[in-house]
Write a protein that holds these residues in place. Structure first.
Motif, PDB file in Angstrom:
ATOM      1  N   GLY A   1       0.828  -1.211   0.000  1.00 33.92           N
ATOM      2  CA  GLY A   1       0.000   0.000   0.000  1.00 33.92           C
ATOM      3  C   GLY A   1       0.859   1.256   0.000  1.00 33.92           C
ATOM      4  O   GLY A   1       0.619   2.191  -0.767  1.00 33.92           O
ATOM      5  N   SER A   2       1.902   1.229   0.838  1.00 36.22           N
ATOM      6  CA  SER A   2       2.740   2.426   0.958  1.00 36.22           C
ATOM      7  C   SER A   2       3.551   2.671  -0.318  1.00 36.22           C
ATOM      8  O   SER A   2       3.971   3.780  -0.594  1.00 36.22           O
ATOM      9  CB  SER A   2       3.657   2.312   2.171  1.00 36.22           C
ATOM     10  OG  SER A   2       4.749   1.475   1.857  1.00 36.22           O
ATOM     11  N   LEU A   3       3.770   1.588  -1.096  1.00 31.37           N
ATOM     12  CA  LEU A   3       4.540   1.750  -2.333  1.00 31.37           C
ATOM     13  C   LEU A   3       3.759   2.521  -3.404  1.00 31.37           C
ATOM     14  O   LEU A   3       4.347   3.061  -4.333  1.00 31.37           O
ATOM     15  CB  LEU A   3       4.972   0.388  -2.888  1.00 31.37           C
ATOM     16  CG  LEU A   3       6.099  -0.311  -2.120  1.00 31.37           C
ATOM     17  CD1 LEU A   3       6.461  -1.625  -2.787  1.00 31.37           C
ATOM     18  CD2 LEU A   3       7.338   0.572  -2.014  1.00 31.37           C
ATOM     19  N   HIS A   4       2.411   2.543  -3.267  1.00 32.40           N
ATOM     20  CA  HIS A   4       1.616   3.334  -4.218  1.00 32.40           C
ATOM     21  C   HIS A   4       1.946   4.805  -4.049  1.00 32.40           C
ATOM     22  O   HIS A   4       2.089   5.534  -5.019  1.00 32.40           O
ATOM     23  CB  HIS A   4       0.117   3.085  -3.996  1.00 32.40           C
ATOM     24  CG  HIS A   4      -0.293   1.706  -4.403  1.00 32.40           C
ATOM     25  ND1 HIS A   4      -0.018   1.180  -5.637  1.00 32.40           N
ATOM     26  CD2 HIS A   4      -0.941   0.725  -3.709  1.00 32.40           C
ATOM     27  CE1 HIS A   4      -0.486  -0.055  -5.703  1.00 32.40           C
ATOM     28  NE2 HIS A   4      -1.047  -0.361  -4.540  1.00 32.40           N
ATOM     29  N   ALA A   5       2.056   5.211  -2.772  1.00 30.38           N
ATOM     30  CA  ALA A   5       2.345   6.613  -2.495  1.00 30.38           C
ATOM     31  C   ALA A   5       3.805   6.936  -2.786  1.00 30.38           C
ATOM     32  O   ALA A   5       4.133   8.013  -3.274  1.00 30.38           O
ATOM     33  CB  ALA A   5       2.016   6.916  -1.035  1.00 30.38           C
ATOM     34  N   ARG A   6       4.681   5.956  -2.470  1.00 25.14           N
ATOM     35  CA  ARG A   6       6.106   6.218  -2.601  1.00 25.14           C
ATOM     36  C   ARG A   6       6.749   5.029  -3.311  1.00 25.14           C
ATOM     37  O   ARG A   6       7.272   4.114  -2.675  1.00 25.14           O
ATOM     38  CB  ARG A   6       6.710   6.388  -1.198  1.00 25.14           C
ATOM     39  CG  ARG A   6       7.997   7.175  -1.219  1.00 25.14           C
ATOM     40  CD  ARG A   6       8.531   7.376   0.169  1.00 25.14           C
ATOM     41  NE  ARG A   6       9.833   8.031   0.080  1.00 25.14           N
ATOM     42  CZ  ARG A   6      10.728   8.035   1.026  1.00 25.14           C
ATOM     43  NH1 ARG A   6      10.474   7.430   2.162  1.00 25.14           N
ATOM     44  NH2 ARG A   6      11.878   8.644   0.878  1.00 25.14           N
TER      45      ARG A   6
ATOM     46  N   ALA B   1       9.613 -12.092  -3.811  1.00 23.48           N
ATOM     47  CA  ALA B   1       8.958 -12.529  -5.045  1.00 23.48           C
ATOM     48  C   ALA B   1       7.489 -12.096  -5.041  1.00 23.48           C
ATOM     49  O   ALA B   1       6.952 -11.637  -6.052  1.00 23.48           O
ATOM     50  CB  ALA B   1       9.073 -14.041  -5.194  1.00 23.48           C
ATOM     51  N   TRP B   2       6.842 -12.237  -3.890  1.00 23.53           N
ATOM     52  CA  TRP B   2       5.424 -11.856  -3.751  1.00 23.53           C
ATOM     53  C   TRP B   2       5.257 -10.366  -4.036  1.00 23.53           C
ATOM     54  O   TRP B   2       4.436  -9.949  -4.852  1.00 23.53           O
ATOM     55  CB  TRP B   2       4.939 -12.185  -2.339  1.00 23.53           C
ATOM     56  CG  TRP B   2       3.493 -11.865  -2.106  1.00 23.53           C
ATOM     57  CD1 TRP B   2       2.433 -12.687  -2.365  1.00 23.53           C
ATOM     58  CD2 TRP B   2       2.940 -10.647  -1.597  1.00 23.53           C
ATOM     59  NE1 TRP B   2       1.266 -12.059  -2.046  1.00 23.53           N
ATOM     60  CE2 TRP B   2       1.534 -10.799  -1.578  1.00 23.53           C
ATOM     61  CE3 TRP B   2       3.490  -9.445  -1.177  1.00 23.53           C
ATOM     62  CZ2 TRP B   2       0.670  -9.797  -1.137  1.00 23.53           C
ATOM     63  CZ3 TRP B   2       2.638  -8.438  -0.735  1.00 23.53           C
ATOM     64  CH2 TRP B   2       1.241  -8.618  -0.719  1.00 23.53           C
ATOM     65  N   LEU B   3       6.099  -9.563  -3.355  1.00 22.95           N
ATOM     66  CA  LEU B   3       5.978  -8.112  -3.501  1.00 22.95           C
ATOM     67  C   LEU B   3       6.338  -7.677  -4.921  1.00 22.95           C
ATOM     68  O   LEU B   3       5.703  -6.779  -5.492  1.00 22.95           O
ATOM     69  CB  LEU B   3       6.881  -7.407  -2.486  1.00 22.95           C
ATOM     70  CG  LEU B   3       6.676  -5.901  -2.368  1.00 22.95           C
ATOM     71  CD1 LEU B   3       5.297  -5.586  -1.810  1.00 22.95           C
ATOM     72  CD2 LEU B   3       7.749  -5.270  -1.478  1.00 22.95           C
ATOM     73  N   SER B   4       7.352  -8.365  -5.483  1.00 20.54           N
ATOM     74  CA  SER B   4       7.784  -8.058  -6.840  1.00 20.54           C
ATOM     75  C   SER B   4       6.628  -8.223  -7.829  1.00 20.54           C
ATOM     76  O   SER B   4       6.378  -7.375  -8.685  1.00 20.54           O
ATOM     77  CB  SER B   4       8.937  -8.988  -7.213  1.00 20.54           C
ATOM     78  OG  SER B   4       9.103  -9.030  -8.606  1.00 20.54           O
ATOM     79  N   GLN B   5       5.883  -9.321  -7.658  1.00 13.77           N
ATOM     80  CA  GLN B   5       4.766  -9.610  -8.556  1.00 13.77           C
ATOM     81  C   GLN B   5       3.639  -8.591  -8.377  1.00 13.77           C
ATOM     82  O   GLN B   5       3.088  -8.085  -9.338  1.00 13.77           O
ATOM     83  CB  GLN B   5       4.264 -11.023  -8.257  1.00 13.77           C
ATOM     84  CG  GLN B   5       3.494 -11.624  -9.404  1.00 13.77           C
ATOM     85  CD  GLN B   5       2.526 -12.674  -8.900  1.00 13.77           C
ATOM     86  OE1 GLN B   5       2.589 -13.112  -7.755  1.00 13.77           O
ATOM     87  NE2 GLN B   5       1.607 -13.070  -9.763  1.00 13.77           N
ATOM     88  N   LYS B   6       3.326  -8.280  -7.113  1.00 18.21           N
ATOM     89  CA  LYS B   6       2.217  -7.370  -6.819  1.00 18.21           C
ATOM     90  C   LYS B   6       2.541  -5.940  -7.218  1.00 18.21           C
ATOM     91  O   LYS B   6       1.683  -5.210  -7.729  1.00 18.21           O
ATOM     92  CB  LYS B   6       1.874  -7.399  -5.312  1.00 18.21           C
ATOM     93  CG  LYS B   6       1.382  -8.736  -4.830  1.00 18.21           C
ATOM     94  CD  LYS B   6      -0.069  -8.979  -5.233  1.00 18.21           C
ATOM     95  CE  LYS B   6      -0.517 -10.348  -4.754  1.00 18.21           C
ATOM     96  NZ  LYS B   6      -1.709 -10.823  -5.465  1.00 18.21           N
ATOM     97  N   ALA B   7       3.784  -5.521  -6.947  1.00 17.87           N
ATOM     98  CA  ALA B   7       4.139  -4.123  -7.183  1.00 17.87           C
ATOM     99  C   ALA B   7       4.700  -3.906  -8.582  1.00 17.87           C
ATOM    100  O   ALA B   7       4.871  -2.771  -9.015  1.00 17.87           O
ATOM    101  CB  ALA B   7       5.136  -3.653  -6.133  1.00 17.87           C
ATOM    102  N   GLY B   8       5.011  -5.034  -9.275  1.00 17.65           N
ATOM    103  CA  GLY B   8       5.532  -4.923 -10.629  1.00 17.65           C
ATOM    104  C   GLY B   8       6.929  -4.310 -10.704  1.00 17.65           C
ATOM    105  O   GLY B   8       7.266  -3.600 -11.648  1.00 17.65           O
ATOM    106  N   ILE B   9       7.732  -4.561  -9.681  1.00 19.61           N
ATOM    107  CA  ILE B   9       9.128  -4.104  -9.716  1.00 19.61           C
ATOM    108  C   ILE B   9      10.036  -5.310  -9.516  1.00 19.61           C
ATOM    109  O   ILE B   9       9.630  -6.293  -8.892  1.00 19.61           O
ATOM    110  CB  ILE B   9       9.419  -3.031  -8.629  1.00 19.61           C
ATOM    111  CG1 ILE B   9       8.960  -3.524  -7.248  1.00 19.61           C
ATOM    112  CG2 ILE B   9       8.764  -1.703  -8.975  1.00 19.61           C
ATOM    113  CD1 ILE B   9       9.366  -2.627  -6.112  1.00 19.61           C
TER     114      ILE B   9
END
Lengths: 299, 467
Positions: free
Chosen positions: A235-240, A257-265
């Motif tokens: 959630g915080s990565l949307h803002a920053r 890996a999970w965060l990479s997939q969700k955040a697309g980074i």
């Protein structure tokens, strides 16, 4: 009786062969590599851990006790990084040379200023280290300071070869400074790049290259990443937004890996220490591979 | 005889060539030595100069690079800050490290006494609490005393009493692989013995240790350990102690000299990066005098026994640990097993309890027993924070020789046993919650299904844990 005595003398001779080289036991592979740079064939260097092991969580295995028993010098990170296992090795090995306060115990983190010194010591903050963040090896400038101090320590322990250690240090410093200039040139475009880290293992790397750490996968240092915390982080990565997620070779790939997939980074696995990736077999290789992977992820 | 002497002299000569140098060349030798030392001194100074030069150079290059950008200038400021002496630590830093262990449980189990059938109990009673219980609350303090010694204290708080679990000093500077410990300490015999209850992998003790020592063997005395200078871990240890704790007794410890002694040997190593192991063999000799123990007699009445004689115990232990690439953080497996054999020989008195309907008449006669048992356990961490484990223990009380007391006490060969299953969850390294299930047949013929819910909290600095 005399036969027994003769046998004992013989046993002692066999047990203690001529002490040609300084026996060095490094707590982590980066210090083994640094000692090899500075001592070359003058020292027999062993590392207590590998790049695939978490230096916070090591078992005080019998084999490590046997190694500590024979060491002339321990080269460790300090700052409580090895608090869960090293004190046991020092106390139980019956080796007076490697006790804290003796020349045979070298703490790398004590040679340089540390980042992230906690202002408040409370376990509610996680597994915090009172002296500051101990993961100093990924700042090559600090590595240079530590190398000079280690060279002095080596000549103190082995004065007969003092000139050789000094020579090797001068040679290493020259090559190292040249490499730093090169790496800083290559890494210039990483300045200001926002990153998420698994654990606070990369604070010194970020400090050197100017990366900006905007989040940690661990809710508190040393505490396992939880689903709730990862969701909050996402959630915080949307803002920053961050550009990449960094983890060490020994850390679990799942959370990043999970965060990479969700955040697309991209999630980037860095060697973290010598031997953590192909090509990182010495200190120079460690930084080459680290930079190459960072640059590949931040086009 | 003389050939042997020559052999020894020859060996010594080989070991120290300097001593064997012929007399006339002594002067040359001294001169050579002087020159060598002088050169070493020169080299030393040169080295220090060069090291200094190197550092100045390093600092200069850093300073040069720093001027280029504002960002690195900040780093230089940091580097200069390093030159300034750090603030002195407060004098309270001399205080010993203090840590506290909070431990408690909820037990669902049969009430009353549940002695281990066929065994003289370690400790006077075999009473286990049920419902909500507060186990030990441990207070641990330790610090280096001076450059040569370290001190350690472990106090266990229970209602109405404080037990000194351990209080010892340990040598740090003897070298040659030698370590000496003096005071009260957990004996180095076996594998589990040196572990405090908070470091156990199960909520209760295994059947073997319960039968042998109650909780674990404490020694008031001196321990010497020697670690061999070999690649393989090889350790020898010996202890002499007062011997007032089971299998010894208070009266047995009341003497000059030692009431018990122990010796142990450990061997260990790694197999690749992922596996490590340790095995051990230990021996314990104690001389209990008037050692008291409550048992059930043939009339099923409580009877007090007193034993005086010799107690000899052999313990063999093995532990194998696995973790992928030697990194136990995600997953790891620990297998451990121990076997013991104990024989006791002496006189047993069964105090007259005939007025209470008991079978004992206060007779004293020879008692000889040969008992054995083993346990094995496996604990697997299948993901961070979570572990599961299973354990089985089985004892053999052997055919005891009871003499006249055979008329009042049971002599049958019994096999007490216990199955355990547990799972635990550790929110962090400092806290743990555990659920355990036991199928307990320690009291043969009266099986009991037990459930234990336990918590272990550790406050304060990190304690280093043994292998």
């Amino acid at each position: 009786m005399r036969t027994a005595f003769a046998f004992m003398v013989l046993a002692l001779l066999l047990a203690a062969p001529a002490q040609a080289a300084l026996r060095v036991l490094a707590c982590e592979p980066e210090w083994a590599a640094l000692t090899r740079e500075l001592a070359g064939e003058l020292a027999e260097v062993d590392s207590a851990t590998t790049a695939l092991q978490d230096p916070h969580r090591i078992e005080a295995r019998p084999s490590l006790l046997a190694k500590a028993r024979r060491a002339d010098l321990l080269v460790c990170t300090g700052a409580e990084l090895e608090a869960g296992w090293l004190p046991l090795l020092q106390r139980e090995a019956g080796n007076g040379r490697i006790q804290p306060g003796q020349p045979g115990y070298f703490e790398a983190s004590a040679q340089v200023p540390l980042l992230e010194r906690p202002t408040q010591l409370d376990r509610a903050q996680g597994d915090v280290h009172a002296a500051g963040n101990p993961h100093v090896q990924l700042d090559p400038r600090r590595m240079a300071t530590i190398a000079a101090a280690l060279a002095t320590r080596l000549s103190q322990l082995d004065p007969a070869h003092a000139a050789r250690y000094a020579e090797r240090n001068t040679d290493f410093q020259a090559r190292w400074q040249a490499a730093i200039t090169r790496w800083e040139g290559q890494g210039a475009r990483l300045k200001g790049v926002p990153v998420v880290v698994h654990h606070r293992s990369f604070s010194y790397l970020a400090d050197w290259l100017g990366l900006v750490v905007v989040g940690d996968l661990e809710p508190k240092p040393g505490v396992e990443p939880s689903a709730a915390h990862l969701a909050e982080l996402l959630g915080s990565l949307h803002a920053r937004p961050a550009r990449m997620i960094l983890r060490a070779a020994y850390q679990s790939a799942q959370p990043s890996a999970w965060l990479s997939q969700k955040a697309g980074i991209p999630a980037v696995e860095l060697p973290y220490t010598v031997g953590g990736a192909p090509g990182s077999d010495d200190l120079f290789g460690l930084f080459e591979v680290t930079l190459a992977r960072l640059l590949a992820a931040a086009p | 005889m003389s050939t042997r002497n020559t052999f020894i002299v020859a060996l010594c000569a080989l070991a120290t060539p300097a001593l064997a140098a012929p007399q006339p060349q002594e002067l040359d030798a001294i001169r050579a030595e002087f020159e060598q030392k002088f050169q070493a001194l020169q080299a030393d100074y040169e080295a220090r100069l060069k090291a200094l030069e190197g550092r100045v150079q390093a600092a200069e290059t850093q300073a040069g690079a720093a001027q280029a950008t504002a960002q690195t200038a900040a780093a230089t400021a940091e580097q200069t800050a390093q030159a300034a002496p750090p603030p002195p630590p407060p004098s309270s830093a001399f205080n010993p490290d203090i840590s506290l262990i909070l431990q408690g449980a909820y037990n669902d189990r049969a009430g009353g006494e549940r002695p281990i059938s066929g065994f003289l109990p370690a400790g006077a009673h075999a009473h286990a609490e049920r419902g909500f219980t507060l186990d030990h609350t441990e207070l641990v303090m330790s610090a280096n005393i001076d450059p040569y010694l370290r001190g350690y204290l472990n106090l266990a708080f229970l209602d109405d009493e404080v037990e000194v679990e351990e209080a010892w000093f340990q040598s740090l500077q003897l070298g040659h692989g030698l370590t000496v410990k003096g005071g009260r300490f957990r004996s180095g015999i076996g594998y589990q013995n040196e572990k405090h209850p908070h470091a156990w992998d199960f909520a209760d003790n295994n059947l073997v240790y319960e039968a042998l020592f109650g909780e674990g063997l404490l020694q008031d005395g001196v321990q010497v350990r020697w670690l061999a200078p070999t690649e393989l871990f090889f350790e020898l240890g010996a202890e002499v102690a007062k011997g007032q704790f089971f299998p010894g007794s208070d009266a047995g410890g009341d003497q000059n000299g030692a009431g018990s002694w122990a010796a142990f040997a450990h061997l260990g190593g790694d197999v690749g990066a992922s596996h490590s192991w340790r095995t051990g063999l230990s021996y314990l000799k104690a001389r209990p005098r008037e050692r008291e123990g409550w048992v059930d007699d043939l009339n099923d009445a409580e009877a007090l026994t007193r034993f005086s004689g010799d107690s000899r115990t052999w313990l063999a232990d093995a532990v194998w640990k696995w973790a992928p690439n030697g990194n136990p953080r995600e997953r790891n497996l620990t297998l451990a097993a121990e076997y013991f054999q104990r024989d006791e020989d002496g006189d047993l008195t069964c105090i007259d309890n005939s007025l209470d309907g008991g079978a004992c008449l206060g007779l004293t006669d020879r008692y000889a027993s040969d008992q054995s048992g083993w346990y094995a356990q496996a604990v697997y961490q299948f993901m961070p924070r979570w572990r599961v484990g299973t354990r089985y223990g089985r004892l053999s009380s052997g055919d005891a020789e009871l003499g006249l007391n055979a008329a009042s006490l049971e002599a049958a060969d019994l096999n007490p046993e216990r199955w355990s299953l547990m799972t635990d969850f550790s929110p962090s390294e400092f806290s743990r919650f555990r659920l355990q299930f036991n199928r307990d047949e320690a009291l043969v013929g009266e099986p009991d299904d037990q459930v234990i819910l336990q918590y272990i909290m550790s406050l304060g600095p990190h304690g280093a844990h043994r292998f």
